[in-house]
Design an enzyme around this catalytic site. Sequence first.
Site, PDB file in Angstrom:
ATOM      1  N   LEU A  17       0.844  -1.189   0.000  1.00  0.00           N
ATOM      2  CA  LEU A  17       0.000   0.000   0.000  1.00  0.00           C
ATOM      3  C   LEU A  17       0.882   1.243   0.000  1.00  0.00           C
ATOM      4  O   LEU A  17       1.665   1.460   0.929  1.00  0.00           O
ATOM      5  CB  LEU A  17      -0.917  -0.011   1.225  1.00  0.00           C
ATOM      6  CG  LEU A  17      -1.782  -1.276   1.400  1.00  0.00           C
ATOM      7  CD1 LEU A  17      -2.760  -1.086   2.553  1.00  0.00           C
ATOM      8  CD2 LEU A  17      -2.509  -1.637   0.114  1.00  0.00           C
ATOM      9  N   ARG A  76       2.124  15.592   5.864  1.00  0.00           N
ATOM     10  CA  ARG A  76       3.044  16.121   6.874  1.00  0.00           C
ATOM     11  C   ARG A  76       4.481  16.233   6.347  1.00  0.00           C
ATOM     12  O   ARG A  76       5.319  16.896   6.955  1.00  0.00           O
ATOM     13  CB  ARG A  76       3.017  15.235   8.121  1.00  0.00           C
ATOM     14  CG  ARG A  76       1.814  15.502   9.006  1.00  0.00           C
ATOM     15  CD  ARG A  76       2.021  14.863  10.362  1.00  0.00           C
ATOM     16  NE  ARG A  76       1.773  13.443  10.351  1.00  0.00           N
ATOM     17  CZ  ARG A  76       2.210  12.593  11.273  1.00  0.00           C
ATOM     18  NH1 ARG A  76       2.958  13.023  12.276  1.00  0.00           N
ATOM     19  NH2 ARG A  76       1.932  11.310  11.199  1.00  0.00           N
ATOM     20  N   GLN A 116      -5.851   3.636  -6.282  1.00  0.00           N
ATOM     21  CA  GLN A 116      -6.926   3.744  -5.298  1.00  0.00           C
ATOM     22  C   GLN A 116      -7.465   5.162  -5.341  1.00  0.00           C
ATOM     23  O   GLN A 116      -6.774   6.123  -5.015  1.00  0.00           O
ATOM     24  CB  GLN A 116      -6.422   3.431  -3.885  1.00  0.00           C
ATOM     25  CG  GLN A 116      -7.519   3.539  -2.827  1.00  0.00           C
ATOM     26  CD  GLN A 116      -6.989   3.540  -1.398  1.00  0.00           C
ATOM     27  OE1 GLN A 116      -5.798   3.772  -1.180  1.00  0.00           O
ATOM     28  NE2 GLN A 116      -7.858   3.275  -0.437  1.00  0.00           N
ATOM     29  N   THR A 176      -7.371   1.519   4.594  1.00  0.00           N
ATOM     30  CA  THR A 176      -6.542   0.364   4.224  1.00  0.00           C
ATOM     31  C   THR A 176      -7.375  -0.807   3.705  1.00  0.00           C
ATOM     32  O   THR A 176      -6.958  -1.511   2.787  1.00  0.00           O
ATOM     33  CB  THR A 176      -5.713  -0.087   5.426  1.00  0.00           C
ATOM     34  OG1 THR A 176      -6.583  -0.307   6.552  1.00  0.00           O
ATOM     35  CG2 THR A 176      -4.688   0.967   5.800  1.00  0.00           C
ATOM     36  N   GLY A 201      -3.234   1.210  16.782  1.00  0.00           N
ATOM     37  CA  GLY A 201      -4.254   0.228  17.075  1.00  0.00           C
ATOM     38  C   GLY A 201      -3.695  -0.836  18.004  1.00  0.00           C
ATOM     39  O   GLY A 201      -2.497  -1.138  17.961  1.00  0.00           O
ATOM     40  N   ALA A 241      49.281  18.816  -9.875  1.00  0.00           N
ATOM     41  CA  ALA A 241      48.353  19.673  -9.145  1.00  0.00           C
ATOM     42  C   ALA A 241      47.811  20.787 -10.039  1.00  0.00           C
ATOM     43  O   ALA A 241      48.534  21.367 -10.840  1.00  0.00           O
ATOM     44  CB  ALA A 241      49.048  20.269  -7.939  1.00  0.00           C
ATOM     45  N   ASN A 256      36.407  19.604 -20.631  1.00  0.00           N
ATOM     46  CA  ASN A 256      35.633  18.611 -21.385  1.00  0.00           C
ATOM     47  C   ASN A 256      34.340  19.158 -21.962  1.00  0.00           C
ATOM     48  O   ASN A 256      33.690  18.485 -22.764  1.00  0.00           O
ATOM     49  CB  ASN A 256      35.318  17.407 -20.485  1.00  0.00           C
ATOM     50  CG  ASN A 256      34.593  17.792 -19.212  1.00  0.00           C
ATOM     51  OD1 ASN A 256      34.886  18.811 -18.607  1.00  0.00           O
ATOM     52  ND2 ASN A 256      33.653  16.969 -18.786  1.00  0.00           N
ATOM     53  N   ALA A 273      54.554  22.329 -17.002  1.00  0.00           N
ATOM     54  CA  ALA A 273      53.653  23.021 -16.081  1.00  0.00           C
ATOM     55  C   ALA A 273      53.168  24.333 -16.679  1.00  0.00           C
ATOM     56  O   ALA A 273      53.885  25.026 -17.389  1.00  0.00           O
ATOM     57  CB  ALA A 273      54.364  23.270 -14.763  1.00  0.00           C
TER      58      ALA A 273
END
Length: 460
Positions: free
Chosen positions: A14, A21, A77, A83, A147, A369, A375, A412
């Site tokens: 279900l 909430r 439903q 239920t 319940g 580094a 890309n 570099a």
Amino acid sequence: MAQVHNKGITAIILAAGKGKRMKSSLPKVMHALASKPMIQHVVSLVESLGISHIHVVVSPEGDAVAKTVAPYPTIIQHPAQGTGHAVDVAVKAIGSAHLQDIVLVLYGDTPLIYANTLRRMLQVMESDRKPAVVVLGFLAENPSGYGRLLVHGESLEGIIEEKDASDEQKAISLCNSGVMAIRSGQLPGLLAQLKNHNAQGEYYLTDIVQLAREQGLSCSYIECHEQEVQGINSRQQLALCESMIQQRLRLNAMDQGVTLIDPHSVTLAVDTNFGQDIIIEPHVFIGPKVSIANNVHIKAFSHIEGAHIGQGAVVGPFARLRPGAVLEDDVKIGNFVEVKQSTFHKGAKASHLSYVGDSTVGEGANIGAGTITCNYDGYNKHHTDIGAHAFIGSNTALVAPVIIGEGAIIGAGSTISRDVPKDSLSLTRSEQKIREGKANGIRNKLKAKKELKKESKVEN
């Protein structure tokens, strides 16, 4: 545990609740636990029992749920009338003739039940008592809102909802989780007798217990830990269940041979595939679709999702592996390195402050580094291919599509937009110029300009 024959079981989940909430446009059962929608947790639980006859009850706005649970069918439903009504809608849609011997009713917002708990329920269904209904109950620390199960020994006499319970019944701490196993031969007849004469004006599935007892049918129950049947109706309950499932995942990971230095600071996904002798430092986030081989070391504050990490690799600290990242054995991805949709072959390294996307990095290659693979051109993604044992100097921009040949060296500070042949040196620096004695003059000029600006502020 004795074997349960699960080919004769229909599971009805279900999942039509709107979760007001939650205050979200997303259906309640689509909110994630451990990087996986809670409805998928319930479906996976049922599948783990060997049950393949699965149906999910959704609201008319349940398209996202339907896509998530596919290929299992969904049943709408509308209107939502409790239920009992939801199960009745499902049974009519499936057709009594197509129901298996036992119907197992579960809830899409109760994702933490253990498979062994459901096996115990099904074992009771197959016991000598042959009950018409078995209900999953739990002892609640605070039963308010639940319940209550009315029991006598092993027999379940009825279920009373709190709004309809007497003060004496409200004092009962054995509560109803809502999860039930029901014999399909009796189910349509019991559903047909449900009434909505209650405080909510709804058809309660729980009423079938009393109806079955009135027909002389036996009903039973089993107990589980309260945490297993924690439902999710709010963001607070979602956070509570996240903490519960994370604790389970951490314990399972450690049982598999993973060292978590500070377990509570590590976040895991439910589908993570771990090897052995893995070390994970504090504050690591692992999202979905991650596999980690033996002897991997993941350092602190790393973020990983959709990635494979090969044996002996070292990741982090502060590394990010995005979807499509593949690290083969003995790769090193260091601090503040981001990898996306790229393969690092054995022994390749990117140790500091780099971005590698849509790339292939050859065996033993070194990324200096500050290197980035450029890309994306604003419209399309392009590939960078770095050959085995190539050396990419610090602060290099590789403008894709581009191929760096095997053993090539990139100086570099270079911007590389053309292919570099094997064993070649490529660099794009401007000529360095030196003017002796000029530094003091520049400093004095800048200092004077600063003083002039201060005097101007004072005058104004």
